[in-house]
Design an enzyme around this catalytic site. Structure first.
Site, PDB file in Angstrom:
ATOM      1  N   LYS A 222       0.829  -1.211   0.000  1.00  0.00           N
ATOM      2  CA  LYS A 222       0.000   0.000   0.000  1.00  0.00           C
ATOM      3  C   LYS A 222       0.869   1.270   0.000  1.00  0.00           C
ATOM      4  CE  LYS A 222      -3.101   3.002   0.316  1.00  0.00           C
ATOM      5  NZ  LYS A 222      -4.378   3.194   0.896  1.00  0.00           N
ATOM      6  N   CYS A 276      -3.560  10.860   1.794  1.00  0.00           N
ATOM      7  CA  CYS A 276      -2.933   9.579   1.457  1.00  0.00           C
ATOM      8  C   CYS A 276      -1.578   9.786   0.802  1.00  0.00           C
ATOM      9  CB  CYS A 276      -3.843   8.806   0.517  1.00  0.00           C
ATOM     10  SG  CYS A 276      -5.528   8.711   1.113  1.00  0.00           S
TER      11      CYS A 276
HETATM   12  N1  SAJ Z   1      -2.191  14.881  -8.553  1.00  0.00           N
HETATM   13  C1  SAJ Z   1      -1.382  15.646  -9.388  1.00  0.00           C
HETATM   14  N2  SAJ Z   1      -1.094  15.171 -10.641  1.00  0.00           N
HETATM   15  C2  SAJ Z   1      -1.606  13.983 -11.101  1.00  0.00           C
HETATM   16  C3  SAJ Z   1      -2.423  13.204 -10.246  1.00  0.00           C
HETATM   17  C4  SAJ Z   1      -2.712  13.694  -8.978  1.00  0.00           C
HETATM   18  O1  SAJ Z   1      -0.897  16.722  -9.016  1.00  0.00           O
HETATM   19  O2  SAJ Z   1      -1.317  13.647 -12.261  1.00  0.00           O
HETATM   20  C5  SAJ Z   1      -2.509  15.381  -7.191  1.00  0.00           C
HETATM   21  C6  SAJ Z   1      -4.015  15.615  -6.953  1.00  0.00           C
HETATM   22  O3  SAJ Z   1      -4.416  16.869  -7.450  1.00  0.00           O
HETATM   23  C7  SAJ Z   1      -4.087  15.503  -5.451  1.00  0.00           C
HETATM   24  C8  SAJ Z   1      -3.027  14.449  -5.123  1.00  0.00           C
HETATM   25  O4  SAJ Z   1      -2.183  14.387  -6.253  1.00  0.00           O
HETATM   26  O5  SAJ Z   1      -3.726  16.732  -4.830  1.00  0.00           O
HETATM   27  C9  SAJ Z   1      -3.586  13.068  -4.808  1.00  0.00           C
HETATM   28  O6  SAJ Z   1      -4.620  12.719  -5.708  1.00  0.00           O
HETATM   29  P1  SAJ Z   1      -4.804  11.262  -6.333  1.00  0.00           P
HETATM   30  O7  SAJ Z   1      -5.968  11.288  -7.230  1.00  0.00           O
HETATM   31  O8  SAJ Z   1      -3.511  10.819  -6.940  1.00  0.00           O
HETATM   32  O9  SAJ Z   1      -5.011  10.308  -5.081  1.00  0.00           O
HETATM   33  P2  SAJ Z   1      -5.984  10.235  -3.783  1.00  0.00           P
HETATM   34  O10 SAJ Z   1      -5.206  10.792  -2.636  1.00  0.00           O
HETATM   35  O11 SAJ Z   1      -7.327  10.796  -4.024  1.00  0.00           O
HETATM   36  O12 SAJ Z   1      -6.130   8.621  -3.638  1.00  0.00           O
HETATM   37  C10 SAJ Z   1      -4.971   7.806  -3.573  1.00  0.00           C
HETATM   38  C11 SAJ Z   1      -5.132   6.618  -4.558  1.00  0.00           C
HETATM   39  N3  SAJ Z   1      -3.843   5.968  -4.725  1.00  0.00           N
HETATM   40  C12 SAJ Z   1      -3.304   5.731  -5.946  1.00  0.00           C
HETATM   41  O13 SAJ Z   1      -3.826   6.088  -6.980  1.00  0.00           O
HETATM   42  C13 SAJ Z   1      -2.005   4.980  -5.976  1.00  0.00           C
HETATM   43  C14 SAJ Z   1      -6.185   5.652  -4.046  1.00  0.00           C
HETATM   44  O14 SAJ Z   1      -6.252   4.498  -4.872  1.00  0.00           O
HETATM   45  C15 SAJ Z   1      -5.884   5.226  -2.601  1.00  0.00           C
HETATM   46  O15 SAJ Z   1      -6.854   4.328  -2.082  1.00  0.00           O
HETATM   47  C16 SAJ Z   1      -5.884   6.483  -1.761  1.00  0.00           C
HETATM   48  O16 SAJ Z   1      -4.821   7.332  -2.233  1.00  0.00           O
HETATM   49  C17 SAJ Z   1      -5.665   6.080  -0.301  1.00  0.00           C
HETATM   50  O17 SAJ Z   1      -6.656   6.034   0.451  1.00  0.00           O
HETATM   51  O18 SAJ Z   1      -4.530   5.754   0.061  1.00  0.00           O
END
Ligand code: SAJ
Length: 426
Positions: A222, A276
């Site tokens: 994870k 996360c």
């Molecule tokens: N972000 C960027 N650029 C990108 C993608 C995301 O700047 O290309 C930023 C987003 O704007 C945000 C942050 O990253 O601020 C996190 O967003 P996210 O969509 O990547 O993830 P979370 O935090 O909503 O959810 C993540 C997920 N993990 C992965 O995709 C590996 C989810 O599957 C997990 O269950 C969750 O964390 C968790 O609970 O750990």
């Protein structure tokens, strides 16, 4: 079927959907939460969080008598722990944040008195390596009359009274109901028998594969997933800063590079938010600071991005004043578009967009507007920022800072001049 009654400890973004899903598949589910408001809301068949499609499932489960919420645990055949695992506050910005397991410890303390021979305990909270063994130790300490699985006594373990596994949640906020069912699950039992029991439980509703490993690997899996995403976003964020220096459009650059069959660069932004991706990599760094160099650097790169954006805004204000010498800083209005931690959600927690907007409001003498179509009013703690409509900000602000690529903004044509676009949509 060996699991008739299932108890879920912690009814938040993960615990409540999980509890509701088991109830929807006919299990008797007892949800436990220390937050009385959450307990009362759920018992009315309503929900206290924002997650598409969840309200109908909870409503039906409560009406059918399959789901109830309580404040104190009751006996069950399986206990799923889905409590937060934040990090401890740091004294110095150079310190490495350390995980805080107090909520897991409190959950262990709560369920220990009602455990009985044959029960399964699952830790779903994202946890540092070793946390499942620590949970086992807390439970064993509280219940000397029961036997627990210790991996150095494998034979004896097959007979242990209590079974324990780590099965990390991996669902994406906003898509939880679908991903709970469809995603593969990593099942890390403290022994083979623990894993087997956990698979049996999840197969109640999980259509993805339930892949068995040990607890430590499941914990690390994870953390690895979220750290991988953090490192990839840091790469994109670093590129955006390099491109700014070299006068290259980073969005065009990434889309060109991504045409290579083996390249898939993520998108830069104002920083990484949420509870996360910006937290979990620290669990690896805290455990192995000497080894986790790249993961640590990625955290620093992403954490530094909001200040970089604020510095850009400072420069834009000073450029604006040079072009408009009849104006003072007090007469310059800055509008920030988006406050949530990512697109199309209302969640402001650990949001870089909010942090940037607050920092602008603190350093800038003039007005700071915020446009956030997903919330109706700003939390009281947020001062000096005026929540306004999109059209109003567009027509009345001098400097426009795009922070979150919400649908409402993507559909908007922005022809103003002074734009700082951290998401590349204008
Ligand atoms: N972000 C960027 N650029 C990108 C993608 C995301 O700047 O290309 C930023 C987003 O704007 C945000 C942050 O990253 O601020 C996190 O967003 P996210 O969509 O990547 O993830 P979370 O935090 O909503 O959810 C993540 C997920 N993990 C992965 O995709 C590996 C989810 O599957 C997990 O269950 C969750 O964390 C968790 O609970 O750990």
């Amino acid at each position: 079927m060996s699991f008739n009654t299932i108890s879920v400890i912690g009814l938040g973004y993960i615990g409540l959907p999980t509890a509701a899903m088991f109830a929807a598949y006919g299990k008797k589910v007892i949800g436990v939460d220390v937050n009385q408001h959450a307990v009362d809301t759920i018992n009315r068949g309503e929900i206290h969080i924002v997650e598409p499609d969840l309200d109908a499932i909870v409503h039906k489960a409560v009406a059918k008598g399959n789901l109830k919420a309580v404040s104190t645990p009751e006996p069950a055949d399986a206990f799923l722990i889905a409590v937060p695992t934040p990090f401890l506050p740091i004294k110095n910005s150079k310190d490495i944040p350390k995980p805080d397991l107090k909520y897991i410890q409190a959950a262990a303390k709560m369920i220990a008195p009602v455990l009985k021979k044959g029960d399964l305990v699952i830790l779903e909270s994202t946890s540092p390596v070793g946390a499942t063994e620590q949970l086992r130790d807390w439970l064993a300490e509280a219940r000397a009359d029961l036997t627990f699985p210790f991996s150095d006594k494998e034979l004896q373990n097959e007979q242990s009274d209590i079974h324990i596994a780590h099965c990390p949640e991996r669902v994406l906020p906003g898509h939880v109901v679908r991903e709970l069912v469809e995603n593969d699950r990593v099942i890390g039992g403290l022994t083979a028998k623990c894993s087997k029991k956990a698979v049996e439980l999840y197969k109640t509703f999980v259509q993805g594969d339930c892949v068995i490993t040990n607890a430590r690997t499941a914990e690390m899996a994870k953390l690895t997933e979220n750290s991988c995403r953090d490192v990839q976003i840091a790469f994109a964020n670093e590129l955006s800063i390099i491109c700014d220096k070299l006068d290259i459009n980073v969005w065009e650059l990434i889309s060109l590079a991504n045409r290579h069959p083996r390249i898939n660069i993520l998108q830069p932004g104002p920083g990484v938010g949420g509870h996360c991706i910006a937290v979990d990599p620290w669990f690896i760094v805290a455990k192995t600071p000497e080894q986790a160099q790249l993961i640590h650097t990625a955290r620093k790169v992403n954490d530094a991005k909001p200040q970089w954006v604020v510095d850009k805004v400072k420069m834009a204000i000073s450029d604006f004043l040079q072009v408009n010498p009849n104006k003072t800083a007090k007469e310059v209005t800055v509008a920030c578009y988006g406050l949530a931690f990512k697109a199309d959600i209302d969640d402001l927690r650990e949001s870089p967009a909010l942090q940037i907007t607050q920092n602008i409001a603190a350093m800038h003498a003039g007005n700071t507007f915020a446009v956030e179509p997903n919330i109706e009013q700003l939390p009281e703690r947020i001062k000096n920022i005026k929540l306004v409509e999109l059209a109003y900000a567009k027509n009345n602000a001098d400097i426009h800072v795009m922070l979150v690529d919400h649908k409402a903004f993507k559909n908007e044509k922005m022809d103003a001049v002074n734009i700082i676009d951290t998401k590349g949509i204008w």
